[in-house]
Design a protein around this motif. Structure first.
Motif, mmCIF file in Angstrom:
data_model
loop_
_atom_site.group_PDB
_atom_site.id
_atom_site.type_symbol
_atom_site.label_atom_id
_atom_site.label_comp_id
_atom_site.label_asym_id
_atom_site.label_seq_id
_atom_site.Cartn_x
_atom_site.Cartn_y
_atom_site.Cartn_z
ATOM 1 N N ALA A 13 21.930 -1.409 31.667
ATOM 2 C CA ALA A 13 20.972 -1.828 32.615
ATOM 3 C C ALA A 13 19.784 -0.581 32.613
ATOM 4 C CB ALA A 13 21.409 -2.121 34.080
ATOM 5 N N ALA A 14 18.532 -1.211 32.910
ATOM 6 C CA ALA A 14 17.416 -0.350 32.864
ATOM 7 C C ALA A 14 17.595 0.767 33.946
ATOM 8 C CB ALA A 14 16.231 -0.839 32.879
ATOM 9 N N GLU A 15 17.753 0.534 34.974
ATOM 10 C CA GLU A 15 18.106 1.606 36.096
ATOM 11 C C GLU A 15 19.117 2.634 35.802
ATOM 12 O OE1 GLU A 15 18.556 1.646 41.055
ATOM 13 O OE2 GLU A 15 18.084 -0.240 40.026
ATOM 14 N N ALA A 16 20.237 2.005 35.451
ATOM 15 C CA ALA A 16 21.556 3.108 34.972
ATOM 16 C C ALA A 16 21.136 3.858 33.863
ATOM 17 C CB ALA A 16 22.533 1.973 34.707
ATOM 18 N N VAL A 17 20.396 3.242 32.748
ATOM 19 C CA VAL A 17 20.028 4.219 31.872
ATOM 20 C C VAL A 17 19.069 5.112 32.168
ATOM 21 C CG1 VAL A 17 18.983 4.064 29.632
ATOM 22 C CG2 VAL A 17 20.549 2.400 30.075
ATOM 23 N N GLY A 18 18.243 4.788 33.107
ATOM 24 C CA GLY A 18 17.362 5.820 33.444
ATOM 25 C C GLY A 18 17.803 7.123 34.141
ATOM 26 N N ALA A 19 19.012 6.978 35.128
ATOM 27 C CA ALA A 19 19.499 7.799 35.949
ATOM 28 C C ALA A 19 20.498 8.520 34.943
ATOM 29 C CB ALA A 19 20.479 7.158 36.873
ATOM 30 N N GLN A 20 21.082 7.833 33.752
ATOM 31 C CA GLN A 20 21.859 8.614 33.052
ATOM 32 C C GLN A 20 21.061 9.728 32.049
ATOM 33 O OE1 GLN A 20 24.333 5.973 30.784
ATOM 34 N NE2 GLN A 20 25.987 6.064 32.358
ATOM 35 N N VAL A 21 19.817 9.096 31.676
ATOM 36 C CA VAL A 21 19.052 9.958 30.852
ATOM 37 C C VAL A 21 18.725 11.455 31.757
ATOM 38 C CG1 VAL A 21 16.626 10.188 30.057
ATOM 39 C CG2 VAL A 21 17.986 8.090 29.460
ATOM 40 N N ASP A 22 18.655 11.267 32.983
ATOM 41 C CA ASP A 22 18.105 12.480 33.427
ATOM 42 C C ASP A 22 19.709 13.428 33.634
ATOM 43 O OD1 ASP A 22 15.705 11.479 34.048
ATOM 44 O OD2 ASP A 22 16.187 10.914 36.184
ATOM 45 N N GLN A 23 20.690 12.813 33.797
ATOM 46 C CA GLN A 23 21.950 13.336 33.989
ATOM 47 C C GLN A 23 22.204 14.311 32.560
ATOM 48 O OE1 GLN A 23 24.386 10.175 35.590
ATOM 49 N NE2 GLN A 23 25.534 12.006 36.164
ATOM 50 N N VAL A 24 22.227 13.527 31.669
ATOM 51 C CA VAL A 24 22.426 14.046 30.198
ATOM 52 C C VAL A 24 21.338 15.343 29.888
ATOM 53 C CG1 VAL A 24 22.448 13.550 27.591
ATOM 54 C CG2 VAL A 24 23.621 12.015 29.423
ATOM 55 N N ARG A 25 20.061 15.013 30.256
ATOM 56 C CA ARG A 25 18.997 16.103 29.900
ATOM 57 C C ARG A 25 19.525 17.131 30.450
ATOM 58 N NH1 ARG A 25 13.550 16.742 28.353
ATOM 59 N NH2 ARG A 25 13.219 14.597 28.269
ATOM 60 N N ALA A 26 19.710 17.116 31.863
ATOM 61 C CA ALA A 26 20.211 18.428 32.507
ATOM 62 C C ALA A 26 21.409 18.984 31.967
ATOM 63 C CB ALA A 26 20.788 17.948 34.060
ATOM 64 N N LEU A 27 22.505 18.169 31.535
ATOM 65 C CA LEU A 27 23.681 18.766 30.729
ATOM 66 C C LEU A 27 23.361 19.428 29.551
ATOM 67 C CD1 LEU A 27 26.013 15.794 31.807
ATOM 68 C CD2 LEU A 27 26.202 18.019 32.474
ATOM 69 N N LEU A 28 22.242 18.989 28.885
ATOM 70 C CA LEU A 28 22.096 19.441 27.569
ATOM 71 C C LEU A 28 21.332 20.922 27.588
ATOM 72 C CD1 LEU A 28 20.668 16.369 25.638
ATOM 73 C CD2 LEU A 28 22.812 17.304 25.141
ATOM 74 N N GLU A 29 20.545 20.808 28.776
ATOM 75 C CA GLU A 29 19.849 21.980 29.049
ATOM 76 C C GLU A 29 20.721 23.227 29.479
ATOM 77 O OE1 GLU A 29 16.811 20.767 31.899
ATOM 78 O OE2 GLU A 29 15.446 20.212 30.401
ATOM 79 N N GLN A 30 21.834 22.817 30.268
ATOM 80 C CA GLN A 30 22.829 23.742 30.627
ATOM 81 C C GLN A 30 23.438 24.545 29.560
ATOM 82 O OE1 GLN A 30 24.914 21.828 34.036
ATOM 83 N NE2 GLN A 30 23.038 21.342 35.048
ATOM 84 N N ALA A 31 23.730 23.308 28.607
ATOM 85 C CA ALA A 31 24.729 23.715 27.348
ATOM 86 C C ALA A 31 23.777 24.618 26.585
ATOM 87 C CB ALA A 31 25.318 22.549 26.961
ATOM 88 N N GLY A 32 22.610 24.879 26.852
ATOM 89 C CA GLY A 32 21.778 25.752 25.629
ATOM 90 C C GLY A 32 20.810 25.026 24.700
ATOM 91 N N ALA A 33 20.580 23.852 24.985
ATOM 92 C CA ALA A 33 19.890 23.012 24.097
ATOM 93 C C ALA A 33 18.241 23.753 24.419
ATOM 94 C CB ALA A 33 19.412 21.536 24.285
ATOM 95 N N THR A 34 17.917 24.087 22.970
ATOM 96 C CA THR A 34 16.452 24.746 22.449
ATOM 97 C C THR A 34 15.332 24.007 22.588
ATOM 98 O OG1 THR A 34 16.722 24.786 20.172
ATOM 99 C CG2 THR A 34 17.549 26.620 21.389
ATOM 100 N N GLU A 35 15.667 22.541 22.397
ATOM 101 C CA GLU A 35 14.673 21.395 22.371
ATOM 102 C C GLU A 35 15.414 19.932 22.464
ATOM 103 O OE1 GLU A 35 11.428 19.312 19.015
ATOM 104 O OE2 GLU A 35 12.743 21.039 18.371
#
Length: 499
Positions: free
Chosen positions: A298-320
């Motif tokens: 669902a569009a709303e759920a995907v939008g929320a998960q995108v924000d969560q995953v982005r934060a997790l990737l940044e915390q893990a050290g993603a350079t881009e």
């Protein structure tokens, strides 16, 4: 050529026997459906694991279920081995012919028999290509979830035989999870119907038993598969990392938060550069590792998960981190991953594609060990894998023209598979055992477990004529290999005690 270090049961069929067999088969098949001349047999000498080659006695290309039944009855009566073949895209030698047997190709079984949108299922013949199922389901807003990288060529019958997966198997499961029913022909020529279009059926789960049985139990002549609604929203994220361990850790963090992406794929630097040169997907060439994460629902759920995953990737050290802006860019991101195997094939005369599965938490350690062994053996490795479910695909580069190099590659590959067992995993995720991993089956399973597998084989194929010498090793072979009573905790890798 003998199949690498593997042995396959040999029978003694004379030229007279071959001529007599061919004469009987000619009465059952159209003239063009029986191949005997050597030049006609060469296209069938191997599957995609081309290090293993052998010409069959002859090739049958039946067009109807009745013809399949007749061929199997004749071979059963004459005690002639039969190897069923789909598109030949398998990577474990599962369709390697028997030199004294019939190669039974299902290439002419290409009809989509039914698309039932109301009940979300499709009935197809075994020679239907994987991608075609989603194409015929698309007008109804449906799709078929299993999507191996070879989906434009591989067939449903082969997918069932190997229990194939693909980039979306993390969320939607393997073939076994998307299969409702099968029609199979036994070695005696009997037609069986297994499973049902309903939600449940009584008795043993023979459908699951057949899926992944690698052609040892019966020949698939029809499959009923599950179709799923296309998700409302889809978003693909690409994340680059300077350290492959950080990328591996990011995978664990995403799953730990209860997020199950539709796909979560990882590539190391050699694979990234090869894929970019081949597919022009826009991958960052300076990255040590790349993650592709697809979220859908669902569009709303995907939008929320995108924000969560982005934060997790940044915390893990993603350079881009890049977000696909539309469907075209999503397809472009995936094009490199889907083309990774042929792309790596441009780096060396040959490559050996391994397939093992490990716990996600062991990704970084196992990749470090593969890198160390790569240096020890002097053989380059590109790693492409389904990171979300721990399914590794190390691609070992080599040159088969160099004397002894194939044997070194096999030894290296065997160590990788046994390492997968050591850390709590298994020797295959989706490619099957075939002839490639018979020795490692001796490490994975005890004598009692292998005896039970042989008992199941005997119940379906008492004369052992279907795909002999594949998937399940004999106890004698395991005794010779020296691993008959080895258990996973007893494997000795002194350098891995920290695991």
């Amino acid at each position: 050529m003998e199949a690498g270090s593997q042995t396959v049961t040999q029978l003694d069929i004379t030229a007279t026997d071959r001529a007599s067999l061919a004469a009987e088969l000619r009465t059952l098949l159209p003239a063009e459906s029986l191949l005997m001349e050597q030049e006609d047999l060469y296209p069938y000498e191997s599957d995609a694991l081309t290090a293993y080659r052998r010409l069959p006695l002859l090739v049958c290309l039946p067009e109807t279920v009745e013809q399949v039944q007749n061929v199997l009855r004749v071979c059963h009566q004459r005690q002639v081995p039969v190897v069923a073949r789909g598109a030949g895209t398998g990577l474990s030698g599962g369709a390697l012919p028997h030199s004294e047997g019939v190669l039974l190709s299902l290439a002419k079984f290409t009809r989509v028999l039914e698309v039932d949108a109301d009940n979300r299922l499709a009935r197809v013949e075994p020679g239907v290509r994987n991608i075609v199922v989603s194409e015929v389901a698309a007008p109804y807003g449906l799709f078929y979830a299993p999507d191996p990288s070879s989906q434009i060529a591989c067939t449903i019958g082969g997918n069932v035989a190997e229990n194939s997966g693909g980039v979306h198997c993390l969320k939607y499961g393997l073939t076994v999870h998307n299969l409702l029913a099968l029609k199979i022909v036994t070695m005696e020529g009997e037609l069986l119907e297994i499973g049902t279009a309903g939600l449940e059926y009584p008795g043993y789960d023979l459908l699951a038993l057949m899926t992944g049985s690698e052609g040892l139990l019966g020949v698939i002549v029809e499959a009923t598969v599950r179709l799923l609604p296309k998700p409302e929203a889809v978003q693909v994220m690409l994340a680059a990392f300077d350290d492959i361990g950080q990328a591996a850790d990011a995978v664990g963090h995403i799953i730990e938060q209860g997020i199950i992406p539709a796909g979560l794929e990882m590539m190391d630097r050699p694979a990234i550069r090869a894929a970019e040169a081949y597919a022009k997907a826009g991958y960052p060439l300076d990255a040590a590792a790349l993650l592709l994460c697809e979220l859908d629902g669902a569009a709303e759920a995907v939008g929320a998960q995108v924000d969560q995953v982005r934060a997790l990737l940044e915390q893990a050290g993603a350079t881009e981190i890049r977000m696909a802006s539309d469907a075209a860019q999503r397809q472009l991101f995936w094009s490199g991953r889907k083309a990774a195997f042929p792309a790596v094939g441009r780096l060396a005369p040959d490559y050996y594609c391994m397939d093992g599965t490990i716990p996600r938490l062991k990704l970084a350690q196992v990749l470090r060990q593969i890198t160390a062994w790569s240096r020890d053996y002097g053989l380059a490795v590109a790693n492409v894998f389904h990171a979300g479910d721990g399914n590794l695909h190390p691609l070992i580069l080599y040159d088969a023209n160099v004397e002894g190099e194939l044997e070194r590659v096999e030894e290296f590959g065997g160590k990788i598979l046994e390492l997968c067992i050591k850390v709590g995993g298994t020797i295959t995720g989706e490619h099957g055992v075939g002839v490639e991993k018979l020795n490692q089956m001796c490490v994975q399973f005890s004598a009692a477990e292998l005896e039970q597998m042989h008992a199941i084989k005997f119940a379906f194929d008492g004369r052992g004529l279907l795909n002999p010498g594949k998937a399940v090793p004999t106890l004698h072979r395991c005794a010779e290999f020296g691993a008959m009573h080895v258990h996973r905790g007893a494997l000795s890798f002194p350098e891995l005690e920290r695991f």
